[in-house]
Enzyme design. Structure first.
Site, mmCIF file in Angstrom:
data_model
loop_
_atom_site.group_PDB
_atom_site.id
_atom_site.type_symbol
_atom_site.label_atom_id
_atom_site.label_comp_id
_atom_site.label_asym_id
_atom_site.label_seq_id
_atom_site.Cartn_x
_atom_site.Cartn_y
_atom_site.Cartn_z
ATOM 1 N N VAL A 216 -4.491 -21.521 -3.911
ATOM 2 C CA VAL A 216 -5.572 -21.077 -4.795
ATOM 3 C C VAL A 216 -6.930 -20.943 -4.116
ATOM 4 O O VAL A 216 -7.874 -20.473 -4.739
ATOM 5 C CB VAL A 216 -5.713 -22.021 -6.008
ATOM 6 C CG1 VAL A 216 -4.504 -21.931 -6.911
ATOM 7 C CG2 VAL A 216 -5.950 -23.456 -5.550
ATOM 8 N N TYR A 217 -7.034 -21.353 -2.862
ATOM 9 C CA TYR A 217 -8.340 -21.270 -2.214
ATOM 10 C C TYR A 217 -8.791 -19.811 -2.126
ATOM 11 O O TYR A 217 -8.064 -18.952 -1.632
ATOM 12 C CB TYR A 217 -8.303 -21.877 -0.818
ATOM 13 C CG TYR A 217 -8.215 -23.389 -0.794
ATOM 14 C CD1 TYR A 217 -8.374 -24.156 -1.939
ATOM 15 C CD2 TYR A 217 -7.961 -24.067 0.396
ATOM 16 C CE1 TYR A 217 -8.291 -25.540 -1.910
ATOM 17 C CE2 TYR A 217 -7.879 -25.450 0.443
ATOM 18 C CZ TYR A 217 -8.045 -26.188 -0.712
ATOM 19 O OH TYR A 217 -7.946 -27.553 -0.669
ATOM 20 N N THR A 218 -9.995 -19.570 -2.593
ATOM 21 C CA THR A 218 -10.581 -18.228 -2.688
ATOM 22 C C THR A 218 -9.572 -17.213 -3.215
ATOM 23 O O THR A 218 -9.416 -16.120 -2.697
ATOM 24 C CB THR A 218 -11.184 -17.763 -1.336
ATOM 25 O OG1 THR A 218 -10.207 -17.866 -0.301
ATOM 26 C CG2 THR A 218 -12.388 -18.597 -0.966
ATOM 27 N N GLY B 290 -6.396 -17.051 -3.157
ATOM 28 C CA GLY B 290 -5.315 -16.647 -2.263
ATOM 29 C C GLY B 290 -5.804 -15.975 -0.997
ATOM 30 O O GLY B 290 -5.026 -15.771 -0.050
#
Length: 360
Positions: A59-61, A63
């Protein structure tokens, strides 16, 4: 300790650098973070210095973080095999779909396939459960992860942001059933977050888990950027997570870190060196949005804190632990009453009998 003096992660043979490059800021999709070009430069410099451990999450940025790593490392087979890539499942990228997040088998398998695609690799070196999913039996999660290891899509597994009792349960189930064991634990740990020393750190030591602290600078609070003088006008990317922490106790710690000038380093360097020196810590996750921030953080590996410096920082940041850990601080007095055991001198229990005549 140079960045290329590697350590084994927990009770495993996986060699990782003592600092891990956190990739939560790769990409500007959240309104802050590093551009693709800057992210590429940070990774290149980290690898050039000998670092081999990069941590991200699905989920960071949105994907994009995984995609940036895939473009820079995953698509280059030779480079890929020399880097330890860790990512996480749990976060939901499809709002409204209850099975697109959490730690159930359906999401674990789907998230793994999506991460492999974005990272442009056919295997993950370390796959983390990002948070404890209280709606999913932990044996379902552990069996799904074991299946991914058997399929060759995952090499090692770990848990992040999970209560100590649940981690211990998961590890015990894995050992009893012959499933892939956990090798690492990712938790928040810093001079401003030491309550993990009550249960999580002792559990990790007992269960053979290498600890990889996140937010060792408490979202930048300990970076040296915030002082008593500028606190009233402090503006941070993460808002209240930073500014709400600024109080007298925090400023006392920051004041002590400012004494870093005597070590010819920065407050951030001292804070990172303190975390990396703690029992159980294998590889500390550092973040950087610019090359100069990366270089400043890496410099912490050259710092050796003296016993007096550590003692002052320990005293200023001493946590209040949950029951029974505070109570157990005096357990040696009850058990040993003045005797020395394993090098630890106990106090005499004041309520103990003073003579044979006082014993019933």
């Amino acid at each position: 300790m140079p960045l290329d003096h590697y350590v084994t992660l927990g009770r495993s043979g996986l060699r990782v650098s003592p600092f891990c490059l956190g990739a939560m800021t790769f990409g500007e999709d959240w309104g802050w973070g590093s551009s693709v070009a800057e992210s590429d430069a940070i990774m290149a410099r980290f690898l050039e210095r000998g670092g081999n451990f990069i941590d991200t999450a699905n989920v960071y940025t949105k994907g994009h973080s995984e995609k940036i790593i895939g473009d820079a490392i995953g698509r280059d087979a030779g480079r890929r095999d020399r880097v330890v890539i860790a990512t996480k499942f749990f976060g939901n990228l499809y709002p409204g779909d209850p099975n697109a997040g959490g730690a159930g088998r359906k999401n674990i398998v789907a998230s793994c396939e999506q991460s492999l695609r974005r990272l442009q690799t056919d295997y993950l070196d370390l796959y983390w459960m990002h948070c404890w999913d209280r709606f999913t039996p932990i044996d379902e999660t552990m069996r799904a992860l074991d299946d991914l290891v058997d399929a060759g899509k995952v090499r090692y597994i770990g848990l992040s942001d999970t209560p100590a009792w649940k981690v211990a349960q998961a590890q015990t189930i894995a050992m009893l059933r012959g499933w892939t064991p956990l090798v690492a634990l990712q938790i928040e740990y810093s001079l401003l977050e030491r309550t993990v020393e009550g249960e999580l750190i002792p559990m990790a030591l007992e269960m053979g888990l290498g600890v990889t602290p996140w937010s060792p600078l408490k979202s930048g609070v300990l970076s040296g950027k915030y002082t008593r003088e500028n606190a009233a006008n402090a503006k941070a990317d993460r808002g209240d997570r930073v500014t709400a922490s600024l109080g007298e106790k925090v400023f006392a710690i920051i004041d002590e870190l400012q004494a870093a000038k005597e070590l010819n380093t920065t407050p951030a360097g001292v804070a990172l060196a303190w975390v990396q020196s703690r029992p159980g810590v294998a590889s500390t996750i550092i973040g950087a949005r610019r090359i100069d921030q990366l270089e400043q953080n890496l410099a912490a590996l050259d710092i050796t804190l003296g016993a007096d410096q550590i003692a002052r920082l320990d005293k200023l940041s001493k946590p209040t632990l949950s029951f029974p850990m505070q109570f157990l601080n005096v357990a040696s007095m009850f058990a040993h009453s003045g005797a020395t055991v394993n090098g630890e001198q106990s106090a005499v229990w004041p309520l103990a009998p003073k003579s044979d005549e006082e014993r019933y």
